[in-house]
Write an enzyme that holds these catalytic residues in place. Structure first.
Site, mmCIF file in Angstrom:
data_model
loop_
_atom_site.group_PDB
_atom_site.id
_atom_site.type_symbol
_atom_site.label_atom_id
_atom_site.label_comp_id
_atom_site.label_asym_id
_atom_site.label_seq_id
_atom_site.Cartn_x
_atom_site.Cartn_y
_atom_site.Cartn_z
ATOM 1 N N GLY A 113 -11.113 -5.927 5.513
ATOM 2 C CA GLY A 113 -10.890 -4.486 5.628
ATOM 3 C C GLY A 113 -11.805 -3.804 6.625
ATOM 4 O O GLY A 113 -12.285 -2.695 6.387
ATOM 5 N N HIS A 172 9.330 -3.498 6.445
ATOM 6 C CA HIS A 172 8.655 -4.036 7.629
ATOM 7 C C HIS A 172 9.581 -3.995 8.839
ATOM 8 O O HIS A 172 9.204 -4.460 9.915
ATOM 9 C CB HIS A 172 8.227 -5.492 7.397
ATOM 10 C CG HIS A 172 7.015 -5.644 6.521
ATOM 11 N ND1 HIS A 172 5.923 -4.825 6.608
ATOM 12 C CD2 HIS A 172 6.718 -6.558 5.560
ATOM 13 C CE1 HIS A 172 5.011 -5.213 5.728
ATOM 14 N NE2 HIS A 172 5.473 -6.255 5.086
HETATM 15 P P1 A3P Z 1 -8.087 -7.840 7.038
HETATM 16 O O1 A3P Z 1 -7.331 -9.126 6.926
HETATM 17 O O2 A3P Z 1 -8.519 -7.546 8.444
HETATM 18 O O3 A3P Z 1 -9.204 -7.733 6.089
HETATM 19 P P2 A3P Z 1 -1.398 -5.249 4.817
HETATM 20 O O4 A3P Z 1 -1.717 -4.413 3.640
HETATM 21 O O5 A3P Z 1 -0.499 -4.584 5.809
HETATM 22 O O6 A3P Z 1 -0.952 -6.602 4.413
HETATM 23 O O7 A3P Z 1 -2.773 -5.421 5.614
HETATM 24 C C1 A3P Z 1 -3.827 -6.152 5.075
HETATM 25 C C2 A3P Z 1 -5.088 -5.750 5.801
HETATM 26 O O8 A3P Z 1 -5.513 -4.471 5.329
HETATM 27 C C3 A3P Z 1 -6.224 -6.723 5.511
HETATM 28 O O9 A3P Z 1 -7.061 -6.681 6.661
HETATM 29 C C4 A3P Z 1 -6.864 -6.051 4.307
HETATM 30 O O10 A3P Z 1 -8.171 -6.475 4.049
HETATM 31 C C5 A3P Z 1 -6.793 -4.595 4.705
HETATM 32 N N1 A3P Z 1 -6.846 -3.675 3.551
HETATM 33 C C6 A3P Z 1 -6.237 -3.793 2.353
HETATM 34 N N2 A3P Z 1 -6.518 -2.767 1.563
HETATM 35 C C7 A3P Z 1 -7.346 -1.958 2.250
HETATM 36 C C8 A3P Z 1 -8.009 -0.730 1.955
HETATM 37 N N3 A3P Z 1 -7.881 -0.134 0.773
HETATM 38 N N4 A3P Z 1 -8.776 -0.182 2.920
HETATM 39 C C9 A3P Z 1 -8.928 -0.763 4.114
HETATM 40 N N5 A3P Z 1 -8.334 -1.939 4.462
HETATM 41 C C10 A3P Z 1 -7.552 -2.530 3.538
#
Ligand code: A3P
Length: 331
Positions: free
Chosen positions: A299, A143
């Site tokens: 998502g 990160h």
């Molecule tokens: P939301 O909270 O808007 O739903 P990270 O993986 O960097 O922690 O980010 C998490 C975000 O990515 C969350 O967004 C999550 O729902 C979304 N996310 C996780 N897996 C995903 C996927 N396969 N496709 C699209 N979005 C995804």
């Protein structure tokens, strides 16, 4: 690439006395600006708000990590799409290794298939694990900001870096939910307070504009080294984005694979609906504070509209406009 998680990181070799790094870290920490960000302790190291819990691992990473030319580094801000990028990269690299119906992604959270340099690899009792045992191509996540990667990753190797960014409006809402959820540390913070610190650049791995611009500028300078992706582009056309990722990391899809529909199959395996509904991601734990399910909320593009008032949107948009002006980057 092996299925690597925290417990399978091998023991270190020929490191100095383990207390040395910790002591040096503590000494360095004394002189750094610190803050409590909605219950999370942060310190400002090289311009980055680093969680205190991974400050020493971050120093160890700088000191010990030696990138190989074949390494792939996934560099993201939390909540920009890290989990999705991990799933896609893992699946693309390992596509001839695992049949899709017996794939590690069906039984492991993507976060644990690709270890984080600061949260997993260098957050061990042994501060310098022997990463030579991991076969090529090694895939790690981080990160941290681009500038912090420079000495270990950028200058000394030809390894490739993939960055994914996300519209700050959706990202801040995603982060807000995640922070509130965290077991034992999470606590409700009014959204306007949360937003204010975000707009001031004080949040985990903030300021967000410096994080994003670091990778954006590096991509403009060396597109063969840094691939710059947007969450929204992946949502709009995942097949195109996956081909881009595969080509960038040197694992392009063959015509036969394309014709056989493999790109679509991998996209389906890594899709939000598929991953969210797997048993491992419904009930598993990522760490004592974080359930696997927290990585799969909605998502969607534009969910922030359900939470932000016009005044809040205006506040973030003004920051974005000011900080990204002249960069050529648009959200
Ligand atoms: P939301 O909270 O808007 O739903 P990270 O993986 O960097 O922690 O980010 C998490 C975000 O990515 C969350 O967004 C999550 O729902 C979304 N996310 C996780 N897996 C995903 C996927 N396969 N496709 C699209 N979005 C995804």
């Amino acid at each position: 690439m092996e299925n690597i998680n925290e417990s399978s990181v091998p023991a270190r070799v020929d490191a100095e006395d383990s207390s040395t790094d910790d002591l040096q870290g503590q000494e360095l920490l004394q002189g750094l600006e610190k803050a409590s960000w909605h219950g999370v302790s942060l310190c400002k190291y090289k311009g980055v708000w680093c969680p205190l819990t991974v400050f020493v691992p971050t120093l160890r990473c700088e000191k010990y990590f030696k990138a190989r030319d074949t390494d792939i580094i996934l560099a993201t801000l939390p909540k920009a799409g890290t989990t999705w990028l991990k799933a896609l990269t893992f699946a693309v690299v390992n596509r001839s290794r695992y049949p899709l119906d017996k794939h590690p992604l069906l039984t492991s959270n993507p976060q644990s298939l690709i270890p984080s340099l600061e949260f997993n690899i260098y957050d061990q009792e042994n501060e310098n694990p022997d990463l030579d045992l991991i076969p090529d191509p090694r895939i790690f996540s981080t990160h941290t900001h681009y500038d912090s990667l420079v000495s270990t990753v950028v200058v000394e190797s030809k390894c490739r870096v993939i960055h994914i960014c996300r519209n700050p409006l959706d990202q801040v809402i995603s982060l807000w939910h995640f922070m509130i959820n965290m077991i034992g540390i999470g606590r409700f913070v009014p959204l306007d307070e949360f937003l204010e610190t975000y707009c001031q650049g004080m949040h985990v791995y903030g300021p967000f504009w410096e994080h994003v611009l670091g990778y954006w500028n590096a991509h403009l300078k060396s597109p063969e080294k840094v691939l710059f992706l947007k969450y929204e582009d992946l949502k709009k056309d995942i097949n195109f984005s996956m081909k881009k990722i595969a080509e960038f990391i040197g694992f392009p899809f063959s015509l036969e694979e394309e014709k056989a529909g493999l790109i679509e199959e991998i996209a389906k395996l890594c899709s939000f609906d598929k991953l969210k509904n797997l048993e491992v991601n419904k009930v598993g734990m990522h760490s004592p504070h974080i359930k696997n399910s927290y990585f799969f909320r909605k998502g969607e593009i534009g969910d922030s509209a359900n939470y932000l008032t016009p005044h809040m949107v205006d506040r973030i948009e003004k920051v974005v406009e000011e900080k990204f002006e002249g960069s050529g980057l648009k959200f």
